[in-house]
Scaffold this active site. Structure first.
Site, PDB file in Angstrom:
ATOM      1  N   GLY A  60      24.043 -29.967  16.341  1.00  0.00           N
ATOM      2  CA  GLY A  60      24.893 -31.241  16.948  1.00  0.00           C
ATOM      3  C   GLY A  60      24.321 -32.301  16.317  1.00  0.00           C
ATOM      4  N   TYR A  68      25.898 -28.770  34.914  1.00  0.00           N
ATOM      5  CA  TYR A  68      25.140 -29.397  33.771  1.00  0.00           C
ATOM      6  C   TYR A  68      23.778 -29.459  34.058  1.00  0.00           C
ATOM      7  CZ  TYR A  68      23.952 -32.908  30.307  1.00  0.00           C
ATOM      8  OH  TYR A  68      23.365 -33.880  29.484  1.00  0.00           O
ATOM      9  N   LYS A  79      20.472 -27.780  32.216  1.00  0.00           N
ATOM     10  CA  LYS A  79      19.214 -28.486  31.653  1.00  0.00           C
ATOM     11  C   LYS A  79      17.966 -28.160  32.125  1.00  0.00           C
ATOM     12  CE  LYS A  79      21.558 -31.172  28.280  1.00  0.00           C
ATOM     13  NZ  LYS A  79      21.397 -30.538  26.914  1.00  0.00           N
TER      14      LYS A  79
HETATM   15  N1  LIG Z   1      24.598 -39.463  25.920  1.00  0.00           N
HETATM   16  C1  LIG Z   1      23.740 -39.336  26.825  1.00  0.00           C
HETATM   17  O1  LIG Z   1      23.712 -39.905  27.948  1.00  0.00           O
HETATM   18  C2  LIG Z   1      22.820 -38.250  27.357  1.00  0.00           C
HETATM   19  C3  LIG Z   1      21.993 -38.116  28.268  1.00  0.00           C
HETATM   20  C4  LIG Z   1      21.033 -37.011  28.775  1.00  0.00           C
HETATM   21  C5  LIG Z   1      21.185 -35.860  27.749  1.00  0.00           C
HETATM   22  N2  LIG Z   1      22.049 -36.040  26.582  1.00  0.00           N
HETATM   23  C6  LIG Z   1      22.032 -34.676  25.756  1.00  0.00           C
HETATM   24  O2  LIG Z   1      21.787 -35.342  24.379  1.00  0.00           O
HETATM   25  C7  LIG Z   1      22.218 -34.354  23.524  1.00  0.00           C
HETATM   26  C8  LIG Z   1      23.265 -34.870  22.273  1.00  0.00           C
HETATM   27  O3  LIG Z   1      24.349 -35.634  23.057  1.00  0.00           O
HETATM   28  P1  LIG Z   1      25.201 -36.855  22.621  1.00  0.00           P
HETATM   29  O4  LIG Z   1      25.130 -37.796  23.786  1.00  0.00           O
HETATM   30  O5  LIG Z   1      24.556 -37.204  21.273  1.00  0.00           O
HETATM   31  O6  LIG Z   1      26.639 -36.516  22.572  1.00  0.00           O
HETATM   32  P2  LIG Z   1      27.370 -35.985  21.280  1.00  0.00           P
HETATM   33  O7  LIG Z   1      27.714 -37.206  20.297  1.00  0.00           O
HETATM   34  O8  LIG Z   1      28.547 -35.602  22.015  1.00  0.00           O
HETATM   35  O9  LIG Z   1      26.908 -34.816  20.637  1.00  0.00           O
HETATM   36  C9  LIG Z   1      26.880 -33.615  20.735  1.00  0.00           C
HETATM   37  C10 LIG Z   1      26.690 -32.632  19.420  1.00  0.00           C
HETATM   38  O10 LIG Z   1      26.966 -31.375  19.727  1.00  0.00           O
HETATM   39  C11 LIG Z   1      27.606 -30.706  19.034  1.00  0.00           C
HETATM   40  N3  LIG Z   1      28.014 -29.442  19.622  1.00  0.00           N
HETATM   41  C12 LIG Z   1      28.942 -29.527  20.841  1.00  0.00           C
HETATM   42  N4  LIG Z   1      29.219 -28.344  21.184  1.00  0.00           N
HETATM   43  C13 LIG Z   1      28.788 -27.311  20.233  1.00  0.00           C
HETATM   44  C14 LIG Z   1      28.631 -25.929  19.916  1.00  0.00           C
HETATM   45  N5  LIG Z   1      29.404 -25.055  20.786  1.00  0.00           N
HETATM   46  N6  LIG Z   1      28.021 -25.570  18.779  1.00  0.00           N
HETATM   47  C15 LIG Z   1      27.648 -26.459  18.098  1.00  0.00           C
HETATM   48  N7  LIG Z   1      27.549 -27.715  18.174  1.00  0.00           N
HETATM   49  C16 LIG Z   1      27.708 -28.311  19.323  1.00  0.00           C
HETATM   50  C17 LIG Z   1      28.860 -31.805  18.785  1.00  0.00           C
HETATM   51  O11 LIG Z   1      29.436 -31.503  17.458  1.00  0.00           O
HETATM   52  P3  LIG Z   1      30.979 -30.474  17.618  1.00  0.00           P
HETATM   53  O12 LIG Z   1      31.731 -31.166  18.698  1.00  0.00           O
HETATM   54  O13 LIG Z   1      31.434 -30.899  16.058  1.00  0.00           O
HETATM   55  O14 LIG Z   1      30.261 -29.220  17.587  1.00  0.00           O
HETATM   56  C18 LIG Z   1      27.996 -32.955  18.558  1.00  0.00           C
HETATM   57  O15 LIG Z   1      27.634 -33.492  17.296  1.00  0.00           O
HETATM   58  C19 LIG Z   1      23.207 -33.338  24.293  1.00  0.00           C
HETATM   59  O16 LIG Z   1      22.453 -32.122  24.563  1.00  0.00           O
HETATM   60  C20 LIG Z   1      23.251 -33.937  25.544  1.00  0.00           C
HETATM   61  O17 LIG Z   1      23.426 -32.942  26.505  1.00  0.00           O
HETATM   62  C21 LIG Z   1      23.057 -36.961  26.339  1.00  0.00           C
END
Ligand SMILES: NC(=O)c1ccc[n+]([C@@H]2O[C@H](COP(=O)([O-])OP(=O)(O)OC[C@H]3O[C@@H](n4cnc5c(N)ncnc54)[C@H](OP(=O)(O)O)[C@@H]3O)[C@@H](O)[C@H]2O)c1
Length: 242
Positions: A8, A143, A147
């Site tokens: 990701g 979710y 986690k």
């Molecule tokens: N933003 C927040 O507030 C927050 C808070 C706590 C935790 N997190 C965690 O942080 C991590 C990154 O999230 P983010 O906030 O940066 O959101 P994001 O921009 O949506 O990043 C998620 C990434 O994962 C990839 N992805 C999704 N499904 C996938 C799959 N089946 N296979 C391979 N790649 C996949 C997506 O690319 P594609 O769609 O091209 O596959 C995207 O690049 C996640 O684990 C999320 O749960 C985020």
């Protein structure tokens, strides 16, 4: 120079992690499903990429051949709340599908990619899983449950990588609170949602992808060799992990 793989890695937190390692002179590979998004991000960062769905065992097996033969740092960052993209489930079949989608994306993706790459993890390898504040009872249904399971498995993985005598690898989980500037919320988080989450912090601000990236960078460094099996909270004090 180390080989670093970030799932990701083309957007949001993963992109910031990739930039952190690329700027430190490491050899970085980012992964994700959307090839055009990966290609653009990889060109901007000057890194390699491999497109595959991390929840699909066959796709992961096939993709291993396109990843470096030795991997020093693996960041299992791919994830997100799949409930955001689907209507509230009606009926048991829909409930099962909804729960499995979050377990697949947030738990099984990390388990499958790590298991596939285990033979390639070099001595002293670092694995960092990206969890969430949602695991600690902030009420995020499947979710948060996924986690929380990722936290539990990280402890097992730490024992598996650790070996004995101090030269083994480490596995840790970084649990962010609210992080803006990512695709996580799509168009789904309004000003009130942000205000409420920021109000629960002790420093009065949302997190940034950079906040998470520098924490991952430290856990992956040689100086962090005795930190393993831990959950590191990056949330401005919204949840106190003490
Ligand atoms: N933003 C927040 O507030 C927050 C808070 C706590 C935790 N997190 C965690 O942080 C991590 C990154 O999230 P983010 O906030 O940066 O959101 P994001 O921009 O949506 O990043 C998620 C990434 O994962 C990839 N992805 C999704 N499904 C996938 C799959 N089946 N296979 C391979 N790649 C996949 C997506 O690319 P594609 O769609 O091209 O596959 C995207 O690049 C996640 O684990 C999320 O749960 C985020």
């Amino acid at each position: 120079m180390r080989n670093v793989v970030i799932t990701g890695g083309a957007t949001g937190i993963g992109y910031a992690i990739a930039r952190h390692f690329a700027e430190a002179g490491e050899r970085v590979t980012i992964t994700g499903r959307r090839e055009h998004v990966l290609k653009d991000a990889a060109a901007r960062l000057g890194v390699a990429y491999a497109a595959f769905d991390a929840t699909d065992p066959d796709a992961v097996s096939e993709a291993v051949e396109r990843l470096p033969a030795t991997i020093h740092v693996l960041v299992n960052n791919a994830g997100g709340n799949t409930d955001r993209a689907r209507p509230a489930p009606r009926g048991l079949r829909a409930v099962a599908q909804a729960w499995r989608a979050n377990l697949d994306l947030n738990l099984m993706s990390a388990v499958l990619v790590t298991t596939a790459l285990l033979p390639r993890l070099g001595e002293g390898a670092r694995v960092v899983n990206i969890g969430s504040i949602a695991a600690r009872g902030t009420g995020s249904g499947s979710y948060g449950a996924a986690k929380a399971a990722l936290e539990s498995w990280t402890a097992d993985l730490a024992a598996e990588l650790g070996g004995s005598g101090g030269s083994g690898g480490t596995a840790n989980l970084v649990a962010p609170g609210l992080v803006l500037e990512t695709e996580f919320f799509g168009d789904g988080l309004d000003e009130e949602g942000i205000r409420r989450r920021v109000a629960s912090t002790r420093n009065g601000r949302p997190g940034t992808p950079h906040d998470v990236a520098t924490t991952v960078g430290f856990l992956a460094s040689p100086d962090a060799g005795h930190i393993t099996g831990q959950v590191i909270h990056v949330n401005g004090g919204a949840y106190l992990g003490r």
